[in-house]
Design a protein around this motif. Structure first.
Motif: not given
Length: 435
Positions: A220-246
């Motif tokens: 449902m979130i994807l249908s309303v917000f498209k790709s942005h919805g995927d990002t914020i839904w993942n963030y709300a679940n504490g999911i962040e895939s970008t690794p810490l770079s050095h």
């Protein structure tokens, strides 16, 4: 394999703290400007400019980062205003990052006053991560004279969120097991990448907290917000895939961005901001003895849509005017005339070596401009940022107060993935930023 352990370390009210530390270094008996209503930004004499940083007591009176100084003074008639000294801030940032590198195996500068430290596997060396964070926080205060907040978690997203909890001079944790208690009850506006428009749409769906978004139907979130919805839904679940770079900051380039107090819809105003940003970026490039061959412009509109475009230069450069010309061309190609919330200029392919393809009819122009820029840098470093400025900034329309006294353009960007390069960013730091 040890579990990931990330610190996010953020200087409390950086520009004001660094100014206070410098004033106390010069005169130990001077009053600490953090102890009374004060701000950094613009000029006490002209009363123009915007608030770049504020003391706790000024914040308690309602003074906000990014607002015009005249408005801040109406809230606080006794407000003390101190002009920014960017060369001091750059040096303080360098000292801050250097201290972190004494302890952290990997330090990723996220902006001029904050960094992610990958502390994975260091418990056997430093002991309990929370206890060590307190010791590190206190050492920064003792050695450098300013306070920080440290957020601790297993990824950058949660560590950054934790560091934004109660301030100043605090250590907070936000591990996945703590999300339900500490993270999910927060209002939806506190989630990265949830801007005003997105929050209104979420609230219209009955989603008012981060936890409600986390538990909502993903499809449902994807249908309303498209790709942005995927990002914020993942963030709300504490999911962040970008690794810490050095990566070494110099290899990334130099960048700066400005979150605007008001939505910008005028091309001339936008290009004033671009010039301010190019001046700061150019000064940092020259201070590092570097040259760049890639220029990028980023635009975030008032619905938090991000667009960017870059160009590779025929010749490497450290000249502000050349950066600005490229930035304007990119801006003209990129902007779709939606109201602008944030503008950013970044550069890449930084090198210590200079190569130049001269124009047949203007062979010495860039060389002269480079020398002129260096001379201006020296004057500003010695006598302050307002000691020499472009006429267009002096004549800036009062209707665009965000431009006043922005010759340095040092705004700390928080609503975009800030340019860790050269620890550059925006002091008017919104909370909704991608880590």
């Amino acid at each position: 394999m040890p579990q990931p352990l990330i610190y996010h370390i953020d200087v409390n009210s950086a520009f004001l703290s660094w100014e206070a530390a410098e004033l106390l270094r010069q005169d130990p008996d001077a009053p600490d400007i953090r102890s009374f209503p004060s701000v950094i930004g613009g000029s006490e004499k002209t009363r123009h400019g915007i608030v770049l940083a504020k003391s706790p007591s000024a914040a308690a009176l309602g003074v906000c980062t990014g607002e015009p100084l005249a408005q801040a003074r109406r809230k606080c008639p006794d407000l003390k205003i101190y002009a920014p000294h960017y060369s001091i801030y750059v040096e303080r940032s360098r000292q801050f990052m250097a201290l972190l590198k004494e302890y952290a195996p990997s330090v990723d500068a996220y902006s001029i006053d904050e960094a992610f430290c990958d502390m994975t596997g260091t418990s056997s060396l430093y002991g309990n991560p929370v206890d060590f964070a307190h010791r590190l926080k206190d050492e920064i205060h003792t050695r450098l004279g300013f306070t920080v907040n440290i957020g601790i978690s297993s990824n950058r997203l949660l560590a950054k969120t934790a560091s934004d909890f109660e301030k100043p001079d605090k250590v907070h944790t936000l591990f996945p097991s703590e999300m339900e208690e500490k993270f999910w009850p927060l209002p939806i506006e506190d989630l990265f990448f949830v801007g005003k428009s997105t929050a209104l749409r979420l609230r219209s769906l009955g989603i008012t907290t981060i936890g409600q978004l986390a538990k909502s139907d993903h499809a449902m979130i994807l249908s309303v917000f498209k790709s942005h919805g995927d990002t914020i839904w993942n963030y709300a679940n504490g999911i962040e895939s970008t690794p810490l770079s050095h990566n070494d900051a110099a290899s990334k380039g130099f960048g700066n961005s400005l979150t605007l107090q008001y939505d910008v819809t005028d091309t001339a105003v936008a290009k004033h901001v671009l010039l301010s940003l190019c001046e700061t970026v150019g000064a940092r490039i020259r201070a590092a003895g570097a040259y760049v061959s890639v220029v990028q412009v980023q635009i975030v509109d008032n619905d938090f849509r991000h667009t960017s475009r870059q160009v590779t230069l025929a010749s490497s450069t450290n000249v502000t005017e050349k950066l600005y010309t490229c930035a304007c061309e990119l801006f003209d190609e990129l902007w779709d005339h939606r109201p602008i919330r944030l503008l950013g200029v970044s550069t890449g392919k930084a090198t210590q070596e200079h190569y130049e393809q001269y124009d047949l009819f203007d062979m010495q122009k860039n060389e002269k401009l480079s020398r002129l820029n260096v001379a201006v840098d020296a004057i500003r470093s010695r006598y302050g940022e307002d000691s020499i400025k472009r006429a267009c900034f002096i004549e800036a329309d009062d209707a665009a107060p965000a431009l006043s006294h922005m010759t340095g353009g040092m705004q700390r960007a928080k609503r975009n993935a800030a340019h860790p390069a050269d620890a550059a960013s925006d002091p008017a730091r919104p909370r909704n930023r991608q880590p």
